[in-house]
Design a protein around this motif. Structure first.
Motif, PDB file in Angstrom:
ATOM      1  N   GLY A  95      19.212  12.778  56.447  1.00  0.00           N
ATOM      2  CA  GLY A  95      18.749  11.511  55.888  1.00  0.00           C
ATOM      3  C   GLY A  95      19.584  10.356  56.431  1.00  0.00           C
ATOM      4  O   GLY A  95      20.411  10.519  57.334  1.00  0.00           O
ATOM      5  N   LEU A  96      19.383   9.181  55.841  1.00  0.00           N
ATOM      6  CA  LEU A  96      20.069   7.997  56.337  1.00  0.00           C
ATOM      7  C   LEU A  96      20.285   7.005  55.194  1.00  0.00           C
ATOM      8  O   LEU A  96      19.376   6.763  54.391  1.00  0.00           O
ATOM      9  CB  LEU A  96      19.230   7.335  57.432  1.00  0.00           C
ATOM     10  N   HIS A 123      18.441   4.399  50.595  1.00  0.00           N
ATOM     11  CA  HIS A 123      18.660   5.818  50.876  1.00  0.00           C
ATOM     12  C   HIS A 123      17.330   6.401  51.324  1.00  0.00           C
ATOM     13  O   HIS A 123      16.353   6.394  50.573  1.00  0.00           O
ATOM     14  CB  HIS A 123      19.185   6.543  49.636  1.00  0.00           C
ATOM     15  N   ASN A 124      17.304   6.876  52.548  1.00  0.00           N
ATOM     16  CA  ASN A 124      16.109   7.481  53.121  1.00  0.00           C
ATOM     17  C   ASN A 124      16.400   8.952  53.407  1.00  0.00           C
ATOM     18  O   ASN A 124      16.819   9.307  54.501  1.00  0.00           O
ATOM     19  CB  ASN A 124      15.713   6.759  54.417  1.00  0.00           C
ATOM     20  N   PRO A 125      16.186   9.819  52.404  1.00  0.00           N
ATOM     21  CA  PRO A 125      16.466  11.237  52.623  1.00  0.00           C
ATOM     22  C   PRO A 125      15.440  11.858  53.558  1.00  0.00           C
ATOM     23  O   PRO A 125      14.343  11.331  53.739  1.00  0.00           O
ATOM     24  CB  PRO A 125      16.387  11.837  51.224  1.00  0.00           C
ATOM     25  N   GLN A 126      15.811  12.977  54.138  1.00  0.00           N
ATOM     26  CA  GLN A 126      14.881  13.654  55.037  1.00  0.00           C
ATOM     27  C   GLN A 126      13.664  14.153  54.261  1.00  0.00           C
ATOM     28  O   GLN A 126      12.555  14.160  54.765  1.00  0.00           O
ATOM     29  CB  GLN A 126      15.575  14.805  55.757  1.00  0.00           C
ATOM     30  N   SER A 127      13.882  14.570  53.009  1.00  0.00           N
ATOM     31  CA  SER A 127      12.755  14.952  52.148  1.00  0.00           C
ATOM     32  C   SER A 127      12.980  14.323  50.778  1.00  0.00           C
ATOM     33  O   SER A 127      14.110  14.082  50.373  1.00  0.00           O
ATOM     34  CB  SER A 127      12.668  16.482  52.037  1.00  0.00           C
ATOM     35  N   GLY A 128      11.919  14.026  50.088  1.00  0.00           N
ATOM     36  CA  GLY A 128      12.023  13.400  48.779  1.00  0.00           C
ATOM     37  C   GLY A 128      11.827  11.898  48.871  1.00  0.00           C
ATOM     38  O   GLY A 128      11.736  11.330  49.959  1.00  0.00           O
ATOM     39  N   PRO A 129      11.774  11.255  47.700  1.00  0.00           N
ATOM     40  CA  PRO A 129      11.517   9.811  47.682  1.00  0.00           C
ATOM     41  C   PRO A 129      12.722   8.984  48.137  1.00  0.00           C
ATOM     42  O   PRO A 129      13.866   9.395  47.977  1.00  0.00           O
ATOM     43  CB  PRO A 129      11.195   9.532  46.214  1.00  0.00           C
ATOM     44  N   ARG A 157      13.638   4.017  42.387  1.00  0.00           N
ATOM     45  CA  ARG A 157      13.263   5.216  43.143  1.00  0.00           C
ATOM     46  C   ARG A 157      12.050   5.865  42.501  1.00  0.00           C
ATOM     47  O   ARG A 157      12.078   6.210  41.322  1.00  0.00           O
ATOM     48  CB  ARG A 157      14.435   6.192  43.151  1.00  0.00           C
ATOM     49  N   ASP A 158      11.005   6.008  43.270  1.00  0.00           N
ATOM     50  CA  ASP A 158       9.822   6.775  42.883  1.00  0.00           C
ATOM     51  C   ASP A 158       9.318   6.431  41.475  1.00  0.00           C
ATOM     52  O   ASP A 158       9.138   7.310  40.642  1.00  0.00           O
ATOM     53  CB  ASP A 158      10.134   8.266  43.003  1.00  0.00           C
ATOM     54  N   GLY A 159       9.103   5.141  41.206  1.00  0.00           N
ATOM     55  CA  GLY A 159       8.589   4.727  39.901  1.00  0.00           C
ATOM     56  C   GLY A 159       9.659   4.572  38.835  1.00  0.00           C
ATOM     57  O   GLY A 159       9.366   4.123  37.732  1.00  0.00           O
TER      58      GLY A 159
END
Length: 189
Positions: A95-96, A123-129, A157-159
């Protein structure tokens, strides 16, 4: 009596002497720095425009990267000040983290980085919101791979939206500790 060489020398002295006397008494010598000879705390020893700095881990992997349109180094303060810094930090999972602020500073030994003014951490994970943290100031401790603020902060994050006063971010663990006055809201899709 006088030889021609002596006459030329006397004429040259007659021409140069008034200039040297005027120069000596007029005070128009090279300007000396004002104040004491000691460097003051506002002195800059170097600056850079459109600076980009890359840091590597001991294993040779990218640890973090900084970019700023303007960097000024203050040797007596042992730090560099940054205008509108942006950084990216990869996570071990692929992620990044991307961060930006209006201003910031980095101490010379790289042990502490301060961001201030409209701080955003994406936060931009490889998987997930994806997640976004906003606050007015954030202190990052690169050797410990953590960040901290005592200021009010908002996490989205995600709502989910969470507000807190103070938090600690553990980048390696992808974990955030909320310190006080925590309020949350979830918006169902």
């Amino acid at each position: 009596m006088f030889s021609s060489t002596r006459i030329r020398l006397l004429i040259a002295l007659a021409i140069i002497a008034p200039v040297l006397i005027f120069w000596g008494f007029s005070g128009d010598t090279l300007q000396q720095p004002s104040g004491s000879s000691k460097e003051n705390a506002a002195s800059i020893d170097f600056f850079m425009h459109d600076a980009r700095t890359v840091y590597w881990s001991p294993e040779g992997d990218l640890a973090r990267e900084w970019q700023t349109p303007e960097l000024k180094h203050y040797p007596l303060r042992s730090r560099s000040e940054l205008l509108e810094p942006e950084t990216s930090m990869p996570t071990p999972e692929g992620g990044l983290y991307k961060m930006r602020a209006n201003e910031g500073w980095i101490v010379d030994d790289q042990s502490q980085i301060q961001l201030a003014g409209d701080v955003e951490v994406h936060h931009n994970p490889q998987s997930g919101p994806n997640g976004v943290l906003t606050t007015s100031s954030l202190t990052i401790y690169p050797p410990r791979n953590i960040a901290r603020t005592d200021a009010p902060a908002k996490l989205v994050r995600d709502g989910e939206q969470t507000e807190t006063v103070g938090l600690e971010v553990y980048f390696d663990q992808q974990r955030i500790e909320l310190l006080s006055n925590v309020q949350g809201r979830y918006n169902a899709p």
